[in-house]
Design an enzyme around this catalytic site. Structure first.
Site, mmCIF file in Angstrom:
data_model
loop_
_atom_site.group_PDB
_atom_site.id
_atom_site.type_symbol
_atom_site.label_atom_id
_atom_site.label_comp_id
_atom_site.label_asym_id
_atom_site.label_seq_id
_atom_site.Cartn_x
_atom_site.Cartn_y
_atom_site.Cartn_z
ATOM 1 N N SER A 101 0.814 -1.222 0.000
ATOM 2 C CA SER A 101 0.000 0.000 0.000
ATOM 3 C C SER A 101 0.847 1.271 0.000
ATOM 4 C CB SER A 101 -0.926 0.027 1.212
ATOM 5 O OG SER A 101 -1.622 1.266 1.236
ATOM 6 N N LYS A 140 -13.457 -4.612 2.954
ATOM 7 C CA LYS A 140 -14.399 -3.533 2.616
ATOM 8 C C LYS A 140 -15.863 -3.880 2.942
ATOM 9 C CE LYS A 140 -11.460 -1.375 -0.809
ATOM 10 N NZ LYS A 140 -11.415 -0.455 -1.924
ATOM 11 N N ASN A 173 -14.563 1.987 2.530
ATOM 12 C CA ASN A 173 -13.105 2.152 2.457
ATOM 13 C C ASN A 173 -12.595 3.255 3.377
ATOM 14 O OD1 ASN A 173 -13.858 4.464 0.944
ATOM 15 N ND2 ASN A 173 -11.919 4.406 -0.139
ATOM 16 N N ALA A 208 -15.205 -9.155 -9.552
ATOM 17 C CA ALA A 208 -16.401 -8.820 -8.769
ATOM 18 C C ALA A 208 -16.070 -8.479 -7.322
ATOM 19 C CB ALA A 208 -17.380 -9.994 -8.816
ATOM 20 N N VAL A 242 -13.356 -3.343 -5.114
ATOM 21 C CA VAL A 242 -13.732 -2.011 -5.566
ATOM 22 C C VAL A 242 -14.858 -2.018 -6.609
ATOM 23 C CG1 VAL A 242 -12.130 -1.715 -7.523
ATOM 24 C CG2 VAL A 242 -12.498 0.173 -5.938
ATOM 25 N N ASN A 254 -16.784 -12.787 -13.890
ATOM 26 C CA ASN A 254 -15.900 -13.103 -12.766
ATOM 27 C C ASN A 254 -15.552 -14.585 -12.783
ATOM 28 O OD1 ASN A 254 -14.557 -12.185 -10.299
ATOM 29 N ND2 ASN A 254 -15.955 -13.578 -9.264
ATOM 30 N N THR A 262 -15.360 -16.711 -10.358
ATOM 31 C CA THR A 262 -16.387 -17.484 -9.635
ATOM 32 C C THR A 262 -17.726 -16.798 -9.839
ATOM 33 O OG1 THR A 262 -15.597 -16.324 -7.658
ATOM 34 C CG2 THR A 262 -15.096 -18.656 -7.784
#
Length: 263
Positions: free
Chosen positions: A14, A65, A86, A126, A129, A149, A151
């Site tokens: 980050s 999140k 967030n 998916a 964010v 996606n 899954t």
């Protein structure tokens, strides 16, 4: 000294502390912004730190999140619509879960003068964010949002929040004006998203939420075939800018120096 944090798992990569501490210094604020790797069972305790005033504000990143929502007192309308948080802050003795990702994405597209109105948008992924990106695209009046996606269940879960979403199988490629990679495929140099770039043709916008590396394979290949490319750097800066403003009631500068910090 006020304390601020970004929490996630993993968190080493980050760049939030670099950006926030730059703005803290620039605005002569008596504060420090750090990063902390947590586990899911630490959520309650960390929110409690905000409630007690030990931590002034927290940025939340993957994979927390959604998982942090049960522990906050109230959600802002953006966080409620996306079911994604967030940013945490305290207001009237309550811990508020807020979302600055949606605004960050919208401002990032405005920064490059890209008009989403009446365009078909294809999203890969998916997680994290994505709900924020969908909310922003709807606000900017995209004509169709298609999502794929790896899954299927995660994609179907998103359709429960956004009923107009069109879900297709992983590996399918629909007609689109803009494609967004919101998966983690691209963090490693060997990562590749299987797309028939020649068939897709030129003059589309390829957008990657990843900003480090600067150009993933997804973007490099798209550029070779004559497409416009953009990484997630400005989205990252704008979502941080909004969090900073909420916490400090000061709007920090976004200039070349700020942008270069993340190179």
């Amino acid at each position: 000294m006020k304390k601020f944090l970004v929490i996630g798992n993993p968190i080493d990569h980050s760049l939030s502390p670099k950006l926030h501490n730059h703005w803290i210094k620039e605005n002569n604020i008596d504060a420090v912004y750090d990063k902390k790797q947590l586990n899911e069972n630490d959520m309650k305790a960390i929110v409690s730190e905000v409630r007690k005033g030990k931590i002034e504000g927290i940025n939340v990143t993957i994979p927390f999140k959604k998982k942090i929502i049960p522990f906050v007192d109230k959600l802002s309308s953006e966080a409620h619509k996306t079911q994604s948080v967030n940013t945490l802050y305290k207001q009237n003795n309550e811990v508020i879960g807020h979302n600055t990702d949606a605004g960050g994405f919208e401002l990032a597209l405005k920064y490059i003068n890209y008009d989403v109105k009446n365009k078909k948008i294809f999203i890969l992924g998916a997680g994290g964010v994505v709900p924020s990106i969908i909310l922003a695209l709807k606000k900017m009046k995209a004509s169709e949002i298609i999502l794929s996606n790896r899954t299927r269940k995660k994609a179907d879960d998103l359709k429960r929040i956004f009923s107009n979403l069109k879900i297709i199988d992983w590996g399918e490629t629909p007609d689109f004006n803009m494609i967004i990679n919101a998966t983690s495929l691209g963090l490693k140099k060997s990562d590749e998203i299987k797309l028939n770039y020649a068939e897709i043709g030129p003059s589309k916008l390829f957008y990657d939420v990843i900003y480090n590396p600067n150009q993933t394979n997804f973007l490099q290949k798209a550029k070779k075939f004559g497409n416009q490319i953009e990484n997630g750097k400005m989205m990252f800066i704008y979502q941080a800018h909004q969090s900073f403003t909420v916490w400090h009631k000061i709007m920090p500068k976004i200039n070349n120096e700020t942008i270069k910090l993340l190179d």
